[in-house]
Design a protein around this motif. Structure first.
Motif, short mmCIF file in Angstrom:
data_model
loop_
_atom_site.label_atom_id
_atom_site.label_comp_id
_atom_site.label_asym_id
_atom_site.label_seq_id
_atom_site.Cartn_x
_atom_site.Cartn_y
_atom_site.Cartn_z
N GLU A 73 -22.98 19.69 -40.95
CA GLU A 73 -22.28 20.46 -40.24
C GLU A 73 -22.60 22.01 -40.29
O GLU A 73 -22.99 22.67 -39.24
N LYS A 74 -22.23 22.85 -41.49
CA LYS A 74 -22.77 24.30 -41.43
C LYS A 74 -23.69 24.23 -41.16
O LYS A 74 -24.00 25.60 -40.96
N LEU A 75 -24.62 23.22 -41.38
CA LEU A 75 -26.17 23.52 -40.89
C LEU A 75 -26.17 23.68 -39.51
O LEU A 75 -28.07 23.71 -39.00
N GLY A 76 -25.16 23.12 -39.26
CA GLY A 76 -25.72 23.12 -37.32
C GLY A 76 -26.68 21.29 -37.29
O GLY A 76 -26.91 21.75 -35.78
N LEU A 77 -26.68 20.91 -38.00
CA LEU A 77 -27.72 19.44 -38.06
C LEU A 77 -26.70 18.39 -37.55
O LEU A 77 -26.64 16.84 -36.91
N VAL A 78 -24.98 18.50 -37.50
CA VAL A 78 -24.15 17.25 -36.89
C VAL A 78 -23.24 18.15 -36.58
O VAL A 78 -22.35 19.07 -37.25
N ALA A 79 -23.06 17.26 -36.43
CA ALA A 79 -21.25 17.48 -35.17
C ALA A 79 -19.80 16.63 -35.04
O ALA A 79 -20.68 15.71 -35.63
N ARG A 80 -19.37 16.40 -36.21
CA ARG A 80 -18.09 15.66 -35.87
C ARG A 80 -16.88 15.47 -34.95
O ARG A 80 -16.79 16.92 -34.73
N GLU A 81 -16.28 14.89 -34.57
CA GLU A 81 -15.66 14.76 -33.35
C GLU A 81 -14.43 13.44 -33.65
O GLU A 81 -14.79 11.71 -34.19
N PRO A 82 -13.20 13.55 -33.57
CA PRO A 82 -12.03 11.95 -33.45
C PRO A 82 -13.14 11.22 -32.84
O PRO A 82 -13.81 11.39 -31.77
N ASP A 83 -12.61 9.56 -32.95
CA ASP A 83 -13.17 8.60 -32.88
C ASP A 83 -12.05 8.81 -32.00
O ASP A 83 -11.05 8.06 -31.48
N PRO A 84 -12.44 8.59 -30.19
CA PRO A 84 -11.55 7.72 -29.05
C PRO A 84 -11.00 7.19 -29.57
O PRO A 84 -9.50 6.42 -28.74
N ALA A 85 -11.41 6.27 -30.03
CA ALA A 85 -11.18 4.55 -30.14
C ALA A 85 -9.98 4.09 -31.78
O ALA A 85 -8.45 3.63 -31.26
N ASP A 86 -9.50 5.99 -31.81
CA ASP A 86 -9.03 5.97 -33.47
C ASP A 86 -8.46 7.20 -33.50
O ASP A 86 -9.45 7.63 -33.94
N GLY A 87 -7.52 7.99 -33.16
CA GLY A 87 -7.56 9.27 -33.72
C GLY A 87 -8.23 9.92 -34.66
O GLY A 87 -7.54 10.40 -35.69
N ARG A 88 -7.29 8.98 -36.24
CA ARG A 88 -7.38 9.18 -37.44
C ARG A 88 -8.87 8.83 -38.31
O ARG A 88 -9.21 9.66 -38.84
N ALA A 89 -10.08 8.05 -36.79
CA ALA A 89 -11.17 8.09 -37.37
C ALA A 89 -11.76 8.95 -36.83
O ALA A 89 -11.71 10.03 -36.29
N VAL A 90 -13.35 9.74 -37.15
CA VAL A 90 -14.00 10.64 -37.13
C VAL A 90 -15.17 9.99 -37.20
O VAL A 90 -15.68 9.08 -37.94
N LEU A 91 -15.88 10.77 -35.91
CA LEU A 91 -17.38 10.02 -35.41
C LEU A 91 -18.05 11.05 -35.81
O LEU A 91 -17.98 12.24 -35.64
#
Length: 167
Positions: free
Chosen positions: A96-114
């Motif tokens: 993420e720091k390198l700008g290669l991926v993005a993490r976001e909350p899973d809309p189906a489960d706010g506890r999970a990260v996509l």
């Protein structure tokens, strides 16, 4: 041809240093796989640096998985690679720091990260992967296409068997 009693050493090897009772077909396989894996590890480091100079070699596989499978849960990635959540979190943070991926909350489960590749991550990865595939084509240009297909089939069979062992 087997070694006779006079050809064996005190350490349980034949005169040429081979273990007694070892099937030479599997010994040859072991040697070739060791060379292949050593070269694959070195190649992963080179590929990772081509994607980004600060990319860890182990993180290249994460990019492969995201490019092939699309957006994934962080926990699913950890399970796929057989690592703990903390290890996966550290690797994803670095990507993420390198700008290669993005993490976001899973809309189906706010506890999970996509996790998904960013546009820059996809562009950089695709460029490197395309170059690697061209390199494979050059290296195997003298092979018959049926031989390449057979190699792919056998490697798939080996990998599928390995997955069964890991369950």
């Amino acid at each position: 041809m087997g070694a006779d009693v006079h050809d064996t050493g005190a350490d349980g090897t034949t005169a040429d240093g081979e273990p007694i009772g070892v099937d030479h077909v599997f010994l040859a396989l072991e040697r070739e796989l060791a060379v292949f894996l050593r070269r694959a590890r070195a190649s992963s480091g080179e590929l990772a640096r081509e994607v980004h100079p600060d990319l860890e070699p182990s993180a290249y596989g994460l990019l492969v998985r995201l490019a092939d499978a699309g957006t994934q849960r962080a926990t699913g990635l950890a399970a796929f690679f057989g690592v703990g959540k903390a290890t996966m979190s550290r690797q994803l943070h670095a990507l993420e720091k390198l700008g290669l991926v993005a993490r976001e909350p899973d809309p189906a489960d706010g506890r999970a990260v996509l996790v998904r590749l960013t546009a820059e991550g996809r562009d950089r990865f695709t460029r490197v992967r395309t170059g690697r595939r061209a390199q494979y084509a050059r290296r195997l240009a003298s092979w018959d296409r049926t031989e390449v297909a057979e190699l792919a089939r056998l490697l798939h069979r080996l990998n599928a068997g390995q997955e069964g062992d890991e369950s």
